[in-house]
Design a protein around this motif. Sequence first.
Motif: not given
Length: 508
Positions: A343, A398, A410
């Motif tokens: 994240e 992701t 990502m």
Amino acid sequence: MSSFPTRKIRKILVANRGEIALRVMRSAREMGIKTVAVYSQADRLAPHVKAADQAVCVGAPPSSESYLRIEKIIEAAQQTGADAIHPGYGFLSENATFARAVEAAGLIFIGPSAEAIEVMGSKLAAKNAVSAYDIPMVPGTKGAVTDLLTAKKEAAQIGYPILIKASAGGGGKGMRIVETEADFEAQMQRAVSEAISAFGDGSVFIEKYITSPRHIEIQVLGDKLGNVVYLFERECSVQRRHQKVVEEAPSPVVSPQMRKAMGQAAVSVAKACNYYGAGTVEFVVDEKLNFYFLEMNTRLQVEHPVTEMITGVDLVKEQIRIAEGNALPFQQDDLKIEGHAMEVRVYAEDPANNFLPNIGKVEHYKIPQGIGVRVDDGFEAGMQVPIFYDPMIAKLITYAPTRQEAIERMVRAIDEYEISGIETTLPFCKFVMQHQAFQSGAFDTKFVERYFKPEYLSKGLEKEAQTELEKVAALVALMLFENPQEDSTAATLPQTAKGSNWKKRSWK
């Protein structure tokens, strides 16, 4: 706590804004629960307002005149017939007075008890609460210190470098690192002053400063019947201004044995305050992978999606079920890690200008898509980023079978993310993903100061930026090529690269 009455929730008022308000509303809708949005005058056209079944304006743009007005929030819930309030994170989410007011109004607070919030809201009270359990603690003062002479003696006994921290602090406020005794007095005064300004409480405590720390946290869930489980760890070490920017689950350095030990410690922390709901127990981890209890956040965390991705558990739905009085639907042995999640926080900040807020109008906005990509956001094209609130626009997540694939996905997602009109942290997040230290797992909370320079984000310089670690890796490769009988890696790599075991792990 052998029994607890159940009460079905039919309508939830979400006492928050932006992406977290939308996040809560989506799970509620899937459960057949209606939602109520509250909004300030600055947010009257915000997506969370449109997404709710009902919406109530609670005041002027400043949060102190809207989202922090306890009486206005409760009045909005009563007017709309809501029977529960979800606080999200930030604002009133860790306010014990608010939790009590909600319950006093006959409403359900979707969170822990006010008592648990109070205990864990004070770092000193939290340490005292868990002292009866065998939980590793960073060496430090047992109580608050205000007297300068006493504090200086305590610091000398602990040994420099030390960390002065506000007892009621958070987000890096009221926190000072002191390297030597000569700096102690000035830093102590600054920490106390900042603590009073930010929290209205000048209480501080002193603890040993871990020089190469990692920030690793454990997600816990507890029900009102006394059952508590942990949902593994999140790695949150890439930070700026002591605030997280990149998170992942699981951590690249946590072994199964360490994971179990940290998880059991986190469960003990939760039981120390009779915790129920979703909470996060935070640990600081040193270069030898020793972990120490830091604090507990008595709410849903910003980075909760990475835990959801690797466990398949909807944390918001579990919060709601727990608030209704239901038992957890699973036990510890039922929980498994599947795959890897990344994240990045998309802030309206300019990383090329010391991450200063970059407020303005979002001219163009298009989110990335595709397999394994999730975007939790609260913005649309044409919206103004308000100056009154946190500048986070979105969270980009992701998911993939392996850590390397999650990183690659990502990078692809960041490239596809289109935002114009403001500067964001996306270029910095791409820099992190592509950096050798991050990819190897050999990083800590000093990633930004060690490896990042604003000029790296200037046009054309990202690929040209050669970090110290990359140079070392190239030299090691050359040495091994010229002297294949010698394994020079362990002796040559910087300390943070030694002992990293993420390549040895199978992420199943």
